[in-house]
Design an enzyme around this catalytic site. Structure first.
Site, PDB file in Angstrom:
ATOM      1  N   GLU A   1      -5.258  -8.669   0.931  1.00 51.77           N
ATOM      2  CA  GLU A   1      -5.967  -8.266   2.156  1.00 51.77           C
ATOM      3  C   GLU A   1      -7.439  -8.012   1.854  1.00 51.77           C
ATOM      4  O   GLU A   1      -7.782  -7.435   0.823  1.00 51.77           O
ATOM      5  CB  GLU A   1      -5.391  -6.965   2.759  1.00 51.77           C
ATOM      6  CG  GLU A   1      -4.002  -7.100   3.350  1.00 51.77           C
ATOM      7  CD  GLU A   1      -3.534  -5.835   4.045  1.00 51.77           C
ATOM      8  OE1 GLU A   1      -4.383  -5.015   4.463  1.00 51.77           O
ATOM      9  OE2 GLU A   1      -2.305  -5.666   4.155  1.00 51.77           O
TER      10      GLU A   1
ATOM     11  N   GLU B   1       0.789  -1.237   0.000  1.00 52.93           N
ATOM     12  CA  GLU B   1       0.000   0.000   0.000  1.00 52.93           C
ATOM     13  C   GLU B   1       0.821   1.287   0.000  1.00 52.93           C
ATOM     14  O   GLU B   1       0.741   2.078   0.958  1.00 52.93           O
ATOM     15  CB  GLU B   1      -0.947   0.023   1.207  1.00 52.93           C
ATOM     16  CG  GLU B   1      -1.944  -1.100   1.242  1.00 52.93           C
ATOM     17  CD  GLU B   1      -3.056  -0.885   2.271  1.00 52.93           C
ATOM     18  OE1 GLU B   1      -2.960   0.050   3.085  1.00 52.93           O
ATOM     19  OE2 GLU B   1      -4.040  -1.651   2.243  1.00 52.93           O
TER      20      GLU B   1
HETATM   21  C1  GBH Z   1      -4.501  -2.049   5.465  1.00 54.05           C
HETATM   22  O1  GBH Z   1      -4.779  -0.701   5.236  1.00 54.05           O
HETATM   23  C2  GBH Z   1      -3.098  -2.271   5.952  1.00 54.05           C
HETATM   24  O2  GBH Z   1      -2.303  -2.866   4.947  1.00 54.05           O
HETATM   25  C3  GBH Z   1      -3.031  -3.106   7.201  1.00 54.05           C
HETATM   26  O3  GBH Z   1      -1.761  -2.981   7.768  1.00 54.05           O
HETATM   27  C4  GBH Z   1      -4.135  -2.682   8.145  1.00 54.05           C
HETATM   28  O4  GBH Z   1      -4.037  -3.305   9.393  1.00 54.05           O
HETATM   29  C5  GBH Z   1      -5.445  -3.044   7.509  1.00 54.05           C
HETATM   30  O5  GBH Z   1      -5.536  -2.562   6.219  1.00 54.05           O
HETATM   31  C6  GBH Z   1      -6.660  -2.570   8.298  1.00 54.05           C
HETATM   32  O6  GBH Z   1      -6.719  -1.191   8.365  1.00 54.05           O
HETATM   33  O7  GBH Z   1      -7.775   6.993   9.330  1.00 54.05           O
HETATM   34  O8  GBH Z   1      -9.420   8.161   7.985  1.00 54.05           O
HETATM   35  O9  GBH Z   1      -7.052   8.511   7.589  1.00 54.05           O
HETATM   36  C7  GBH Z   1      -6.095  -0.455   4.746  1.00 54.05           C
HETATM   37  C8  GBH Z   1      -6.215   0.836   3.986  1.00 54.05           C
HETATM   38  C9  GBH Z   1      -5.925   3.149   4.100  1.00 54.05           C
HETATM   39  C10 GBH Z   1      -7.310   2.107   5.659  1.00 54.05           C
HETATM   40  C11 GBH Z   1      -5.849   4.365   4.980  1.00 54.05           C
HETATM   41  C12 GBH Z   1      -7.245   3.292   6.579  1.00 54.05           C
HETATM   42  C13 GBH Z   1      -6.861   5.627   6.714  1.00 54.05           C
HETATM   43  C14 GBH Z   1      -8.170   6.294   6.875  1.00 54.05           C
HETATM   44  N1  GBH Z   1      -6.130   1.968   4.882  1.00 54.05           N
HETATM   45  N2  GBH Z   1      -7.036   4.495   5.797  1.00 54.05           N
HETATM   46  S1  GBH Z   1      -8.094   7.599   8.020  1.00 54.05           S
END
Ligand code: GBH
Length: 440
Positions: free
Chosen positions: A353, A172
């Site tokens: 994922e 990511e």
């Molecule tokens: C993934 O991110 C990661 O690869 C993993 O490590 C993580 O544990 C899992 O998913 C679950 O979250 O807080 O409003 O700024 C998922 C994609 C992109 C989701 C960024 C959270 C932040 C939103 N992520 N997003 S905010």
């Protein structure tokens, strides 16, 4: 009809890689064990106010000391595939230079344990834990970081490459750019969109150089990136919403897919960067050819769609999970997979994922529903010819959920952090049966 299919069951292709995912900083703990150096996440999580309740990955699920128990858990579930990441500063405590043999040995033991149990290891080289020593030399803002990453990839891919056949470079990069360098909510906590895009280019360059470094080891196997992608939809049927949706698709998806799979940035995305944006100077002649070095597979991470308004804003149209950013729309996975095939060709895909946090300790029927609905969408894509080879649920274990600390539980296996006791949730028992039947 859908309900008839549900009654009859949906069978997946023979050899489908039923798996689960974790990442090093989120599960390992052992933050100073056996010579591990600090990463940006050690520093960030130990900075007051950065994570929920001050949570850190110091101990996490203590997987570093409990890997044999966790391996047996995986075997009992019947997992065919396990995706985990290697902690760069465990192998190279200052990011480059001398290898920490004890750190590398941990991953050899883990891989040996997987192979002994008939589980295929899938290794992510970078799941956000940049060595702190490299951060102090500029981290991903520094073009040299791409080279440091490739050197690290070379060490790991050569060392484990006689046992491991599937490699993922970056996890990511979009999240690193958006959350680590723009919102400043993840490490390294930078809030500067212009810097973020430079870091994003250097991450992609690191991906390309790592692919080349892997090939140069002479090891057999396959390598690609793991990208989080969100299908974009207009929030209403106005022309303006449609135009904004195309732009948002550029930012969410094509900005990552095009360089990696086609060796170019999308014109409309580049046009959003002002003439004096530092990312323009960061893109050197030849970089896109490196970034577009042939990938053997693509890891697809799907959590949510994005609905775009006429003004370019975001709205949610479906219920969310405990994670307020995650609106649930399983059909988005079908749209995403079929779109990748349509626009990028027949590259083998694996879902690296997909999952949700549940507030139910072990009685997580909500997670079962979500996983089943997404697998139904994936199955539909496979029926229509998408080359989907596997599915890895996020996550095997409850773990350190970054800025959310320990307040969100994403595992199919519950972890009692006071005792480190593992307990299978209802979803783990359900998934075991899915794997045994090769279908839902
Ligand atoms: C993934 O991110 C990661 O690869 C993993 O490590 C993580 O544990 C899992 O998913 C679950 O979250 O807080 O409003 O700024 C998922 C994609 C992109 C989701 C960024 C959270 C932040 C939103 N992520 N997003 S905010």
């Amino acid at each position: 009809s859908a309900s008839a299919a549900a009654r009859a069951g949906l069978t997946f292709p023979e050899g489908f890689a039923w798996g689960a995912s974790t990442s090093a900083y989120q599960v390992e703990g052992g933050a100073t064990a056996d010579g591990r150096g600090p990463s940006v996440w050690d520093v960030f999580s130990h900075t007051s106010g950065k994570t929920r309740d001050g949570g850190t990955g110091d101990v996490a699920a203590d997987h570093y000391h409990r890997s044999y128990e966790d391996l047996d858990l995986m075997r009992d579930l019947g997992l065919k595939s396990y995706r985990f990441s290697i902690s760069w500063p465990r192998v190279l405590p200052t990011g480059r230079g001398t290898v920490n043999a004890k750190g590398l040995d941990f991953y050899h033991r883990l891989v040996d344990g997987l192979l002994a149990r008939g589980i295929t290891p899938v290794i992510t080289l970078f799941h956000w834990d940049t060595p702190q020593a490299l951060q102090e030399s500029g981290g991903w803002e520094n073009r040299d970081c791409a080279k440091w990453f490739a050197d690290y990839a070379s060490v790991v891919c050569y060392s484990l490459g006689d046992k491991v056949q599937t490699w993922l470079t970056l996890n990511e990069p979009k999240t690193v750019v958006e959350v680590g360098y723009t919102a400043g909510v993840h490490a390294p906590g930078v809030r500067d969109r212009r810097v973020a895009n430079v870091a994003g280019h250097h991450l992609l360059l690191g991906h390309g150089l790592a692919v080349q470094a892997f090939r140069a080891t002479g090891r057999k196997g396959r390598i690609g990136a793991a990208l989080n992608l969100s299908p974009t939809y207009p929030a209403d049927d106005s022309d303006a919403a449609r135009r904004q949706t195309t732009l948002a698709d550029g930012e969410e998806n094509r900005r990552w897919l095009d360089p990696v799979l086609l060796g170019r940035y999308p014109d409309d995305w580049l046009a959003t960067q002002s003439p004096d944006a530092p990312v323009r100077a960061a893109i050197h002649d030849g970089d896109l050819a490196v970034i577009g070095s042939k990938s053997d597979l693509l890891g697809v991470q799907y959590y949510n769609p994005a609905y775009i308004t006429a003004k370019g804003g975001r709205v949610q149209k479906h219920p969310t999970t405990q994670a307020s950013w995650q609106e649930v729309y399983p059909q988005g996975l079908y749209d995403l997979l079929t779109r990748i095939k349509r626009d990028y060709g027949d590259i083998p895909l694996t879902i690296t994922e997909n999952g949700m946090p549940s507030v139910n300790a072990t009685d997580d029927e909500d997670r079962i529903t979500l996983l089943r609905d997404h697998l139904t969408a994936a199955h539909q894509a496979i029926r229509e010819g998408v080359r989907l080879e596997g599915y890895h649920v996020w996550s095997l274990l409850d773990n350190f959920e970054w800025a959310e600390g320990y307040t969100q539980r994403w595992g199919i296996v519950h972890v009692d952090y006071a005792t480190q006791r593992r307990t299978r949730k209802a979803s783990a028992n359900w998934y075991q049966q899915v794997i045994a039947r090769n279908g839902i």
